[in-house]
Design a protein around this motif. Structure first.
Motif, PDB file in Angstrom:
ATOM      1  N   ASN A 408       0.836  -1.210   0.000  1.00  0.00           N
ATOM      2  CA  ASN A 408       0.000   0.000   0.000  1.00  0.00           C
ATOM      3  C   ASN A 408       0.866   1.254   0.000  1.00  0.00           C
ATOM      4  OD1 ASN A 408      -2.517  -1.126  -0.072  1.00  0.00           O
ATOM      5  ND2 ASN A 408      -2.860  -1.079   2.139  1.00  0.00           N
ATOM      6  N   ALA A 409       1.932   1.211   0.813  1.00  0.00           N
ATOM      7  CA  ALA A 409       2.819   2.374   0.930  1.00  0.00           C
ATOM      8  C   ALA A 409       3.505   2.646  -0.415  1.00  0.00           C
ATOM      9  CB  ALA A 409       3.849   2.130   2.027  1.00  0.00           C
ATOM     10  N   MET A 410       3.988   1.560  -1.047  1.00  0.00           N
ATOM     11  CA  MET A 410       4.660   1.697  -2.340  1.00  0.00           C
ATOM     12  C   MET A 410       3.718   2.301  -3.372  1.00  0.00           C
ATOM     13  SD  MET A 410       7.631   0.770  -2.030  1.00  0.00           S
ATOM     14  CE  MET A 410       8.887  -0.432  -2.015  1.00  0.00           C
ATOM     15  N   PHE A 455     -14.054  -3.577   1.638  1.00  0.00           N
ATOM     16  CA  PHE A 455     -14.464  -2.984   0.354  1.00  0.00           C
ATOM     17  C   PHE A 455     -14.384  -1.461   0.333  1.00  0.00           C
ATOM     18  CE2 PHE A 455     -17.055  -6.883   1.075  1.00  0.00           C
ATOM     19  CZ  PHE A 455     -16.210  -7.710   0.363  1.00  0.00           C
ATOM     20  N   VAL A 456     -13.585  -0.901   1.209  1.00  0.00           N
ATOM     21  CA  VAL A 456     -13.360   0.542   1.156  1.00  0.00           C
ATOM     22  C   VAL A 456     -12.029   0.743   0.432  1.00  0.00           C
ATOM     23  CG1 VAL A 456     -12.796   2.579   2.533  1.00  0.00           C
ATOM     24  CG2 VAL A 456     -14.671   1.076   3.234  1.00  0.00           C
ATOM     25  N   THR A 457     -12.091   1.384  -0.712  1.00  0.00           N
ATOM     26  CA  THR A 457     -10.868   1.568  -1.497  1.00  0.00           C
ATOM     27  C   THR A 457     -10.946   2.872  -2.275  1.00  0.00           C
ATOM     28  OG1 THR A 457      -9.492   0.588  -3.228  1.00  0.00           O
ATOM     29  CG2 THR A 457     -11.854   0.246  -3.446  1.00  0.00           C
ATOM     30  N   ILE A 465      -9.899  -4.939   0.647  1.00  0.00           N
ATOM     31  CA  ILE A 465      -9.975  -5.920   1.744  1.00  0.00           C
ATOM     32  C   ILE A 465      -8.630  -6.111   2.431  1.00  0.00           C
ATOM     33  CG2 ILE A 465     -11.950  -7.247   0.887  1.00  0.00           C
ATOM     34  CD1 ILE A 465      -9.782  -9.296  -0.071  1.00  0.00           C
ATOM     35  N   GLY A 466      -7.581  -5.507   1.868  1.00  0.00           N
ATOM     36  CA  GLY A 466      -6.235  -5.708   2.420  1.00  0.00           C
ATOM     37  C   GLY A 466      -6.165  -5.311   3.889  1.00  0.00           C
ATOM     38  N   LEU A 467      -6.629  -4.097   4.197  1.00  0.00           N
ATOM     39  CA  LEU A 467      -6.503  -3.617   5.578  1.00  0.00           C
ATOM     40  C   LEU A 467      -7.443  -4.383   6.507  1.00  0.00           C
ATOM     41  CD1 LEU A 467      -6.057   0.227   5.085  1.00  0.00           C
ATOM     42  CD2 LEU A 467      -4.349  -1.472   5.737  1.00  0.00           C
TER      43      LEU A 467
END
Ligand code: ADP
Length: 506
Positions: A408-410, A455-457, A465-467
Motif C-alpha cells: 500500500n505504501a509503495m 471494500f473501502v478503497t 480488503i487488504g486492511l
C-alpha cells in the motif's frame, strides 16, 4: 421469694412510674373482668391510643377478631378452671391499633394480687420489626433462589469434601443429571477422569483465599459427551467466616468454542484469499524478478559451454568455466529461494503459531514487499530493535500484514518526489510495536475513518480488503492496528501484546 428491691426503694411510687415509663415493651394491667387499670407509655406508642382513652375500658379493645370476641370467654374459663393457657407461659398473638391495623406481638401474662383484688399483667413485645426482617430475608432468599434457578449458567454448590449441596436447572440441562440425582453425590460425577486433579487444585486455591474466574475446562455430560465450560468458583463461608464449601458457576461454552473455531477457519480462508490476490497483483513483478536470475543462469551456462568447446581446453578457460558454473548455481539458488518464499506465502494452511525471531520475520516481509520495486527510487529505512527476539506468532500471516502495508505504501508513493519507506520495530512495556511509514499523500479524508472496513478503497482496481485482513490477523494475535496521518504520508502502527513476546529476560 427473693428480695428484688434494695432497702430504700421499697415503696416509691416514683420508682414504679419510672419503671413503667422506661419499659420498651408495653405493660398492661387488667382486673379480673378484663378492664384496663394500667397502660404504660410504650403501649401508647404501640397501640396509638392515649392512656386516657383506654384506662377503664375492656382490654379486648386492643385485640382484633377472633381474640376480641373470645377474650371474655378466656377469662371466665380461667376463673372457673384455673387452667393456664397463656398465664406464665406467653405466646405470640396479634394487637390491634387505634386505626384498626394489626401487628404481631409476643404476649407474656402473669397474675398477682393487691390485697384481695386479683389482677393480670400483660407484657407486650412488638414483633413487627423481626417479622418484617424475616419476611424480607425470606423474600430475598426466594428471589435469590429464583435467580439461581433461572440462570443460564449451571450454579452448583458443594462442601469442601466435594459433596454437591445444590444444583440448579441449568446444571440439570448442561450436565444431564437431575438435582435429585446430583445432590449428595461427589462433584467428580461430572469430571472426566483425567481432570480429577483439578478439584484438588481448586480446593487448594479456595483454602488460600483465592477465587477462580473464568477457567476454561472440560466436564462430562451424563451421556458421556464432553462439555466445554468456563468455570468460576467462589468460597462459601459460614457465619463465623470459616470456609465450608464452594459455589461453582459453569457456563457452557461448547457452542461458543465451535463458533470461534469456525471464525478462525474463516479468517484463515480470508487470509489465504488475501495472499492469493496479493500474489496475483504481484505476478508481473514476480515474473520479472525470476526472469533475471534465470536469464543470468542461461547466460553463464552458455558462456561455460563456449569455454569448454574446442579441441584442447586450456587451463585458464577451465577456470573461467568453473566460475561461470558457480555463478549459474548461485543464480539458480536465488531463483529457488524466491520461489520457495512465494510458495510458503501462498500455501493454504491453518493458522499456526510458533516462536519466531521477530526482526527476521520483518526482514523477510520487507524483501517480499520490495519485489518488483527494487529498482524504483524508494529509499528504505529499516530500524529493528535488537531487544526483541522470539515472539509467538503466525509467521506467514504477520508477514502478510506487513506485505500489505508495504505494498500500500509503495502504491501510495508512485507519484511522490522523494519516496521513502520507514519501517521500525520497538520493544515496549505492553509488547512490541511495528511502524510502517511512507512519504505519500497520506490518507484520503473521505475514507480515513473507514479504512479497516471491507471494500473501502480509493484505487480503481482495488478490492479494499487488504486492511480488513490485516486487522483481523492482528486482532487474532490479540493486538491492535491503527492508521494515522503522518504529514507527510501515512503511518500504520501495530501493537502486539506482551504475552506473545519472549524477550531476552526470559
Ligand atoms: P486496497 O489496497 O485494495 O484499496 P486496502 O484495504 O489495503 O485495500 O486499503 C484501503 C484503502 O486505504 C486504500 O484504497 C487507500 O485509499 C487507503 N490506504 C491504505 N494504505 C495507504 C497509504 N499508505 N497511504 C494512503 N492511503 C492508504
Amino acid at each position: 421469694m427473693p428480695n428484688l428491691v434494695a432497702p430504700g426503694f421499697e415503696k416509691h411510687d416514683e420508682l414504679f412510674a419510672a419503671l413503667l415509663a422506661t419499659a420498651v415493651d408495653g405493660i398492661i394491667v387488667i382486673d379480673l373482668k378484663g378492664d384496663i387499670q394500667i397502660y404504660n407509655q410504650a403501649c401508647e406508642r404501640l397501640f396509638g391510643y392515649p392512656s386516657d382513652e383506654v384506662v377503664g375500658q375492656n382490654v379486648k379493645l386492643l385485640m382484633p377478631a377472633p381474640y376480641h370476641q373470645e377474650h371474655d370467654g378466656y377469662l371466665s374459663h380461667y376463673h372457673k378452671t384455673h387452667e393456664r393457657r397463656v398465664i406464665g407461659i406467653g405466646r405470640e398473638a396479634v394487637g390491634r391499633r387505634k386505626d384498626g391495623s394489626t401487628f404481631p406481638i409476643y404476649l407474656s401474662v402473669g397474675e398477682g394480687k393487691l390485697g384481695d383484688q386479683g389482677f393480670f399483667v400483660g407484657i407486650i413485645h412488638d414483633l413487627s420489626a423481626i417479622r418484617q426482617e424475616a419476611a424480607q430475608r425470606e423474600g430475598a432468599n426466594r428471589l435469590l433462589a429464583q435467580i439461581v434457578q433461572s440462570s443460564d449458567d449451571a450454579i452448583v454448590s458443594k462442601t469442601l469434601d466435594g459433596v454437591i449441596t445444590s444444583w440448579n436447572a441449568s446444571a440439570e440441562r448442561i450436565f444431564g443429571y437431575s438435582a435429585a440425582e446430583a445432590i449428595g453425590k461427589h462433584i467428580s460425577l461430572v469430571f472426566p477422569p483425567d481432570r480429577l486433579v483439578e478439584e484438588d487444585e481448586i480446593v487448594a486455591r479456595l483454602k488460600s483465599g483465592q477465587s477462580i474466574r473464568r477457567y476454561e475446562t472440560v466436564r462430562l455430560h451424563k451421556d458421556g459427551r464432553e462439555v466445554l465450560v468456563s468455570l468460576s468458583v467462589a468460597p462459601i463461608h459460614d457465619g463465623s467466616g470459616t470456609l465450608i464449601g464452594a459455589s461453582k458457576v459453569a457456563r457452557d461454552i461448547t457452542e461458543q468454542k465451535r463458533a470461534e473455531a469456525k471464525t478462525l477457519a474463516l479468517q484463515d480462508e480470508l487470509a489465504h484469499f488475501g495472499r492469493l490476490s496479493a500474489m496475483g497483483q504481484m505476478s508481473t513483478a514476480i515474473a520479472h524478478e525470476l526472469n533475471q536470475p534465470l536469464t543470468a543462469v542461461a547466460n553463464y551456462v552458455n558462456a561455460a559451454q563456449r569455454l569448454l568447446e574446442g579441441d584442447s581446453p586450456a587451463a585458464p578457460k577451465l577456470q573461467s568455466a568453473r566460475e561461470a558454473m558457480d555463478k549459474a548455481a548461485g543464480q539458480t539458488m536465488r531463483a529457488g529461494t524466491i520461489i520457495r518464499t512465494l510458495r510458503d506465502f501462498v500455501e493454504k494452511r491453518d493458522s499456526e503459531r510458533s516462536l519466531q525471531n521477530f526482526n527476521d520475520v520483518i526482514r523477510e516481509a520487507v524483501t517480499l514487499g520490495m519485489l518488483g520495486h527494487k529498482h524504483s527510487d524508494v529509499k528504505l529505512s529499516l530500524t529493528l530493535d535488537p531487544a526483541i527476539t522470539a515472539v509467538a506468532i503466525d509467521k506467514v500471516q504477520i508477514q502478510q500484514v506487513l506485505l500489505n502495508l508495504i505494498r500500500n505504501a509503495m502504491e501510495a508513493m508512485v507519484k511522490t518526489e522523494h519516496p521513502k519507506l520507514v519501517i521500525s520495530s520497538a520493544a515496549e512495556a505492553a509488547g512490541v510495536r511495528i511502524t510502517v511509514r511512507d512519504t505519500g499523500p497520506g490518507l484520503s479524508p473521505e475514507i480515513a475513518s473507514r479504512l479497516f472496513e471491507p471494500f473501502v478503497t480509493t484505487k480503481e482496481d482495488g478490492m479494499g480488503i487488504g486492511l480488513k485482513i490485516c486487522e483481523s490477523i492482528v486482532e487474532a494475535h490479540g493486538g491492535t492496528i491503527e492508521a494515522i496521518n503522518g504529514d507527510p504520508g501515512a503511518i500504520f502502527v501495530i501493537h502486539l501484546p506482551l504475552d506473545l513476546m519472549q524477550t531476552e529476560k526470559h
